[in-house]
Design an enzyme around this catalytic site. Structure first.
Site, short mmCIF file in Angstrom:
data_model
loop_
_atom_site.label_atom_id
_atom_site.label_comp_id
_atom_site.label_asym_id
_atom_site.label_seq_id
_atom_site.Cartn_x
_atom_site.Cartn_y
_atom_site.Cartn_z
N GLY A 181 102.16 7.23 92.43
CA GLY A 181 101.69 6.37 91.38
C GLY A 181 102.62 5.93 90.20
N LYS A 223 90.79 7.31 95.71
CA LYS A 223 90.84 8.30 94.58
C LYS A 223 89.38 8.18 93.95
CE LYS A 223 95.67 8.52 94.85
NZ LYS A 223 96.92 8.72 94.07
N HIS A 262 95.68 17.12 99.22
CA HIS A 262 96.25 15.98 98.37
C HIS A 262 97.15 16.49 97.23
CE1 HIS A 262 97.07 12.65 95.76
NE2 HIS A 262 97.15 11.71 96.98
N SER A 291 103.77 5.27 96.31
CA SER A 291 104.12 3.99 95.95
C SER A 291 104.31 3.00 97.02
CB SER A 291 105.02 3.97 94.82
OG SER A 291 104.94 4.83 93.62
N GLU A 304 103.95 13.16 101.25
CA GLU A 304 103.83 12.44 99.78
C GLU A 304 104.52 13.06 98.83
OE1 GLU A 304 100.08 9.67 99.90
OE2 GLU A 304 99.20 11.78 99.34
N GLU A 330 97.05 15.93 94.14
CA GLU A 330 96.01 15.91 93.16
C GLU A 330 94.99 16.90 93.33
OE1 GLU A 330 95.07 11.48 93.26
OE2 GLU A 330 97.28 11.19 92.60
N ASN A 334 93.54 5.55 100.09
CA ASN A 334 92.88 6.56 99.54
C ASN A 334 92.54 5.94 97.93
OD1 ASN A 334 92.25 8.73 97.94
ND2 ASN A 334 94.45 9.71 97.71
P1 PGA Z 1 99.93 5.58 95.39
O1 PGA Z 1 99.20 6.89 95.83
O2 PGA Z 1 100.05 4.80 96.60
O3 PGA Z 1 99.29 5.10 94.34
O4 PGA Z 1 101.30 6.18 94.89
C1 PGA Z 1 99.64 7.61 97.30
C2 PGA Z 1 98.43 8.80 97.22
O5 PGA Z 1 98.39 9.22 96.32
O6 PGA Z 1 98.17 8.90 98.48
#
Ligand code: PGA
Length: 246
Positions: A166, A11, A90, A206, A160, A92, A9
């Site tokens: 992150g 983003k 997601h 992560s 997740e 976010e 992803n």
């Molecule tokens: P990350 O994000 O691997 O940077 O923690 C995962 C995600 O949001 O899908």
């Protein structure tokens, strides 16, 4: 047998030059599929460049096929650009745009209408985790975010934990196994044992080259949804290779 899936992803990252990263991703995989979800502007060029080497997906879609929705993108448009998947719900999107479970379910219906596979994201916040509410949150997100008629052919689940995205924090493999097993049980209760056995459940939050091996060795983990580490071919490639070997 569930085919493993390494999903990236990007983003809101990546201009055209970032497509150069595709040149050094591993090919010749025997056990896993690779999916990359770039910004909508890069879907068509990524499809053109990658060919059959990887699947390309969107990061969101609108529930409607057309209409006066400035700035939104329809599932049909993603499919028209060559996407085969779309990430939905997601954390976010849920946090930045207030997306509810019901909206995610409506978007999953739109994805199906357009022939896309929905990668439906669920996960508890840090406060919910600390309060011991993880499984309750997961159950209610699953019940709310998956539309009727969801099937293993049109659905992938991504677990997740919001606090792991992150942050460099990752649940223990026992915790991941517990939640993934719980998701499978809930899928069985809602949609039947066939869906539960066949649906791919990804872990996200992560995932890095250094922890991918132990995460992929965890029960009921069928792959990963990778954010930051998917931006660099060296890191994403190592994660893909670890999944293919798992
Ligand atoms: P990350 O994000 O691997 O940077 O923690 C995962 C995600 O949001 O899908």
């Amino acid at each position: 047998m569930r085919r493993k899936l390494a999903a990236g992803n990007w983003k809101m990252n990546g201009l055209s030059a970032a497509l150069g990263e595709l040149d050094s991703l591993p090919t010749n995989l025997s056990n896993c599929e690779v999916l990359l979800c770039p910004a909508a502007t890069l879907i068509a060029p990524m499809v053109a460049k990658a060919g059959a080497a990887l699947k390309v997906g969107g990061q969101d879609c609108h529930a409607n096929a057309t209409g006066a929705h400035t700035g939104d993108i329809a599932a049909e448009m993603l499919a028209d650009a060559g996407a085969t998947h779309v990430i939905l719900g997601h954390s976010e999107r849920r946090a930045d745009h207030g997306e509810t479970d019901a909206e995610v379910a409506a978007k999953a219906l739109a994805a199906r209408r357009a022939g896309l596979i929905a990668v439906v994201c669920i996960g508890e916040t840090e406060a919910q985790y600390k309060a011991g509410d993880t499984l309750d949150v997961i159950r209610s997100q699953l019940q709310g975010s998956l539309p009727q008629g969801a099937s293993l052919a049109n659905t992938v689940i991504a677990y997740e934990p919001v606090w792991a995205i992150g942050t460099g924090l990752v649940p223990t493999t026992d915790e991941i196994a517990q939640v993934h097993g719980f998701i499978r049980d809930e899928l069985a209760a809602q949609f039947g044992q066939g869906m539960a056995n066949g649906t791919r459940i990804l872990y996200g939050g992560s995932v890095k080259p250094g922890n991918a091996g132990e995460i992929f060795a965890t029960a009921d983990v069928d792959g990963a949804l990778v954010g930051g580490a998917s931006l660099k071919a060296a890191d994403f490639g190592a994660i893909i290779t670890a999944l293919d070997a798992a």
